[in-house]
Design a protein around this motif. Sequence first.
Motif, PDB file in Angstrom:
ATOM      1  N   LEU A 225      -3.379  13.523  -8.406  1.00  0.00           N
ATOM      2  CA  LEU A 225      -2.561  12.442  -7.842  1.00  0.00           C
ATOM      3  C   LEU A 225      -1.192  12.924  -7.335  1.00  0.00           C
ATOM      4  CD1 LEU A 225      -3.744   9.647  -7.547  1.00  0.00           C
ATOM      5  CD2 LEU A 225      -2.343   8.883  -9.447  1.00  0.00           C
ATOM      6  N   ALA A 226      -0.770  14.123  -7.732  1.00  0.00           N
ATOM      7  CA  ALA A 226       0.437  14.690  -7.113  1.00  0.00           C
ATOM      8  C   ALA A 226       0.151  15.007  -5.650  1.00  0.00           C
ATOM      9  CB  ALA A 226       0.890  15.947  -7.855  1.00  0.00           C
ATOM     10  N   ILE A 227      -1.032  15.543  -5.390  1.00  0.00           N
ATOM     11  CA  ILE A 227      -1.421  15.915  -4.026  1.00  0.00           C
ATOM     12  C   ILE A 227      -1.796  14.675  -3.216  1.00  0.00           C
ATOM     13  CG2 ILE A 227      -3.098  17.243  -2.670  1.00  0.00           C
ATOM     14  CD1 ILE A 227      -3.351  19.124  -5.172  1.00  0.00           C
ATOM     15  N   GLN A 228      -2.506  13.754  -3.848  1.00  0.00           N
ATOM     16  CA  GLN A 228      -2.978  12.563  -3.143  1.00  0.00           C
ATOM     17  C   GLN A 228      -1.868  11.538  -2.915  1.00  0.00           C
ATOM     18  OE1 GLN A 228      -6.202  11.700  -2.078  1.00  0.00           O
ATOM     19  NE2 GLN A 228      -6.869  13.788  -2.461  1.00  0.00           N
ATOM     20  N   ARG A 229      -0.982  11.382  -3.916  1.00  0.00           N
ATOM     21  CA  ARG A 229      -0.014  10.272  -3.872  1.00  0.00           C
ATOM     22  C   ARG A 229       1.379  10.665  -4.332  1.00  0.00           C
ATOM     23  NH1 ARG A 229      -2.577   6.213  -0.856  1.00  0.00           N
ATOM     24  NH2 ARG A 229      -4.775   6.342  -1.371  1.00  0.00           N
ATOM     25  N   GLY A 230       1.674  11.948  -4.376  1.00  0.00           N
ATOM     26  CA  GLY A 230       3.020  12.386  -4.771  1.00  0.00           C
ATOM     27  C   GLY A 230       3.434  11.897  -6.146  1.00  0.00           C
ATOM     28  N   TYR A 231       2.447  11.693  -7.043  1.00  0.00           N
ATOM     29  CA  TYR A 231       2.722  11.051  -8.328  1.00  0.00           C
ATOM     30  C   TYR A 231       2.819  12.075  -9.452  1.00  0.00           C
ATOM     31  CZ  TYR A 231       2.950   6.976 -11.373  1.00  0.00           C
ATOM     32  OH  TYR A 231       3.382   5.994 -12.236  1.00  0.00           O
TER      33      TYR A 231
ATOM     34  N   TYR B 192      -6.406  14.219 -12.127  1.00  0.00           N
ATOM     35  CA  TYR B 192      -7.516  14.112 -11.184  1.00  0.00           C
ATOM     36  C   TYR B 192      -7.966  12.654 -11.129  1.00  0.00           C
ATOM     37  CZ  TYR B 192      -7.658  19.219 -11.358  1.00  0.00           C
ATOM     38  OH  TYR B 192      -7.331  20.548 -11.269  1.00  0.00           O
TER      39      TYR B 192
ATOM     40  N   GLY C  35      -8.474   8.250  -6.064  1.00  0.00           N
ATOM     41  CA  GLY C  35      -7.372   8.736  -5.247  1.00  0.00           C
ATOM     42  C   GLY C  35      -6.141   7.849  -5.326  1.00  0.00           C
TER      43      GLY C  35
END
Lengths: 284, 284
Positions: A28-34, A101, A105
Amino acid sequence: MVADKKVYAFIHHEFVPLTEAYLHISDLAIQRGYGIFDYFWIQRGQPLFFEDYLDRFYQSAGLMQLPVPLERRALREKALELIRLNNFPLSGMKLLLTGGYSESGYEPGTPNLVLIEQAVAYPEQENVEKGIKIITHEYQRELPAAKTINYNMGIRLIGQIKEKGAQDVLYHQNGIVTEFPRSNFFIVKQDNTIATPAREVLKGITRKNVLDLAAATYATEEGNITFEDVQQAKEAFQTSTTKRIVPIVQINDTLIGTGKPGSVTLALLQQLEALEQQYIDQTK
Amino acid sequence: MVADKKVYAFIHHEFVPLTEAYLHISDLAIQRGYGIFDYFWIQRGQPLFFEDYLDRFYQSAGLMQLPVPLERRALREKALELIRLNNFPLSGMKLLLTGGYSESGYEPGTPNLVLIEQAVAYPEQENVEKGIKIITHEYQRELPAAKTINYNMGIRLIGQIKEKGAQDVLYHQNGIVTEFPRSNFFIVKQDNTIATPAREVLKGITRKNVLDLAAATYATEEGNITFEDVQQAKEAFQTSTTKRIVPIVQINDTLIGTGKPGSVTLALLQQLEALEQQYIDQTK
């Protein structure tokens, strides 16, 4: 020095060479900057002010509703193990916690915890000797109490800082200054009161240490600081883990005080360095 | 259907199994939440409204100062190649562009381009039949014209949406409503004017298509929409790539119109579905 020294990271519950530390793109860091993180320095094998950084790491995780997969004692041990493995003379460690993960997404999964240690150099002496110029930008971080990984604004302003011949950018909102993308802001008033913004800022560990040190000699204030306050200040400086204390001598087109690093600022920097040494000696 | 069908992604300039698509932790999406993306649907091998999505992808990249490593023609070809490889009956594709592997962990490197395709299902018919309830939250996205990966606020609000028995959250600022985390907002006024917020929103491709379709029959307006406008509206709905058009029947504690999906909304949904089929037939 050994050439090609192998540097390790901690990821997916194990120590792996940093060059092999990867996250799947469903994170979720890659998908949503979270995600959230924290960052501290290590001198002579000792993580400086370790418990303060751990406090803030768990606090940020809580604010972003991310359960940390290791309890504090276990996390502390993994960090110390990584420090022993890498055995750097001087280093910084990032504790990074991502949204994990995510199947959809969007909804967080089980957070991924990553520990990254890298060699660092002591802050540039030139900045301390000459002081730095800063510019200003109207912006308010979304959740200032949490150290999230969202640095969109700061990174987009890198070019503007360079164009203006400055070294950093101070955020403000409605005439009240707050913080830099990666450091806190202080002024020294004409009566030597040490003041720093209180609201809508990340509470830096160096900020806290400087406030404590200053309180032994000066009046200290946490409150609103306006542009006018900055222009009338005797001195100004920024604080951060990596920079310690850096004198600020110009904000936009206005010189601060004499336009040179001030004596109060430089004295506080000496005291901060002494505090670090004292911490290391006591912790050993 | 083949069991364990292998799904591919495009990453590091090659097609690899999605399960093996990883980014090194030095990527600026992981370190600083820095990246942009876009997302479109693929029906019968045809990316719907492909050029509109490519336009927006390159626009977002430009706004975030990220050079796209593939020119438009090459990117289009890679996307089509991935679609042929995966051969899904119905799917969605994400074009993701991150800040790249960063040595400093702050300054962007060479952006990483990732294409991810996954099977999708048509929107829930239940939501169309019953309409959904939404809540509201005061928030303004940082750079609304860019589709950045920053969804911190939306993700933090997931729990609150569920607690209130709602399906989504509408952002507003100073009494003006703007957008949902992942969709646009429309109202149908008492005189059948179709209105949608104009400023501080992401310009959705479905939003554009609905405005175009509506203009053939109704007056359309892009402007400010207040809470009062919403309460006085005859109908309301949200639009997005994945949801198409979903009727909204309740905002916080207030029913909208009759509290049931409205006839104008449902007619627009039929027209949108027809437009999709027309696009596919023409592109084949």
